[in-house]
Write a protein that holds these residues in place. Structure first.
Motif, mmCIF file in Angstrom:
data_model
loop_
_atom_site.group_PDB
_atom_site.id
_atom_site.type_symbol
_atom_site.label_atom_id
_atom_site.label_comp_id
_atom_site.label_asym_id
_atom_site.label_seq_id
_atom_site.Cartn_x
_atom_site.Cartn_y
_atom_site.Cartn_z
ATOM 1 N N ALA A 1 9.763 -19.330 -32.112
ATOM 2 C CA ALA A 1 10.540 -20.435 -32.558
ATOM 3 C C ALA A 1 12.065 -20.048 -32.528
ATOM 4 O O ALA A 1 12.896 -20.928 -32.369
ATOM 5 C CB ALA A 1 9.999 -20.895 -33.718
ATOM 6 N N LEU A 2 12.401 -18.783 -33.127
ATOM 7 C CA LEU A 2 13.510 -18.320 -33.088
ATOM 8 C C LEU A 2 14.281 -18.340 -31.654
ATOM 9 O O LEU A 2 15.544 -18.746 -31.728
ATOM 10 C CB LEU A 2 13.557 -17.109 -33.696
ATOM 11 C CG LEU A 2 13.359 -16.908 -35.405
ATOM 12 C CD1 LEU A 2 13.049 -15.517 -35.864
ATOM 13 C CD2 LEU A 2 14.392 -17.558 -35.965
ATOM 14 N N LYS A 3 13.699 -17.806 -30.656
ATOM 15 C CA LYS A 3 14.037 -17.643 -29.476
ATOM 16 C C LYS A 3 14.575 -19.217 -28.998
ATOM 17 O O LYS A 3 15.347 -19.402 -28.253
ATOM 18 C CB LYS A 3 13.220 -17.280 -28.520
ATOM 19 C CG LYS A 3 13.051 -15.800 -28.335
ATOM 20 C CD LYS A 3 12.268 -15.183 -27.598
ATOM 21 C CE LYS A 3 12.245 -13.753 -27.685
ATOM 22 N NZ LYS A 3 11.150 -13.078 -27.024
ATOM 23 N N LYS A 4 13.515 -20.422 -29.202
ATOM 24 C CA LYS A 4 14.002 -21.648 -28.859
ATOM 25 C C LYS A 4 15.244 -22.052 -29.713
ATOM 26 O O LYS A 4 15.885 -23.077 -29.271
ATOM 27 C CB LYS A 4 12.816 -22.549 -29.015
ATOM 28 C CG LYS A 4 11.609 -22.363 -27.970
ATOM 29 C CD LYS A 4 10.448 -23.228 -28.319
ATOM 30 C CE LYS A 4 9.418 -23.033 -27.469
ATOM 31 N NZ LYS A 4 8.121 -24.009 -27.561
ATOM 32 N N GLY A 5 15.253 -21.563 -30.849
ATOM 33 C CA GLY A 5 16.194 -22.144 -31.933
ATOM 34 C C GLY A 5 17.524 -21.314 -31.861
ATOM 35 O O GLY A 5 18.386 -21.528 -32.805
#
Length: 170
Positions: free
Chosen positions: A109-113
């Motif tokens: 999720a951090l990579k996407k965000g």
């Protein structure tokens, strides 16, 4: 060095506990670990033990005793009083996300965000999870940070991630 030893000790203890008691709930994992006695006392004072032993899934960002020690002693003692149960419940449910978020889910999720993602806590407010200085942090609504120091302590109804500071809702 002292912090590193604590983190490694906590990780080893939690990893062993995870392997030995995979069928136990996240509350059972917290109760069996001496680094969470203040958290367990707070859960009992807020009458949240039963709820967190439910089916879940839950992700608990669990503050250690050292994290609670950062709070003024009088303020903490006051929060544990029966007349402050509502405020204590709000703080504790701010540490719980009604989902099973493993560390790999958070990293994805951090990579996407672009290094930042918001999650909705059980109390209905949001926590910001962010990557900073090669570490994963929680940022509370007051702008304070808490480092996630150990991850993926599995229980039958969710997962615990250990944090070094109590996060506070507004």
């Amino acid at each position: 060095m002292k912090k590193l030893v604590f983190i490694l000790t906590t990780f080893v203890a939690l990893s062993f506990n995870q392997t030995a008691t995979a069928q136990n709930t996240i509350v059972d994992a917290a109760v069996s670990n001496e680094n969470f006695t203040t958290l367990v006392a707070a859960l009992k004072a807020a009458d949240l033990v039963g709820a967190l032993q439910g089916d879940g899934p839950f992700t608990v960002f669990a503050p250690t005793n050292d994290a609670f020690a950062k709070i003024d002693k009088n303020a903490l003692a006051n929060l544990l009083k029966p007349e402050n149960k509502k405020a204590l419940t709000d703080i504790l449910t701010y540490h719980v996300v009604p989902a099973n978020l493993m560390a790999s889910d958070v990293v994805a999720a951090l990579k996407k965000g672009n290094g930042k993602v918001e999650v909705k806590a059980l109390n209905g407010t949001t926590l910001t999870v962010m990557q900073k200085d090669g570490k994963i942090w929680l940022k509370d609504q007051a702008g304070n940070y808490s480092e996630i120091v150990a991850t993926d302590v599995k229980g039958s109804n969710g997962v615990i991630h250990v944090i070094d500071t109590v996060v506070m809702p507004r």
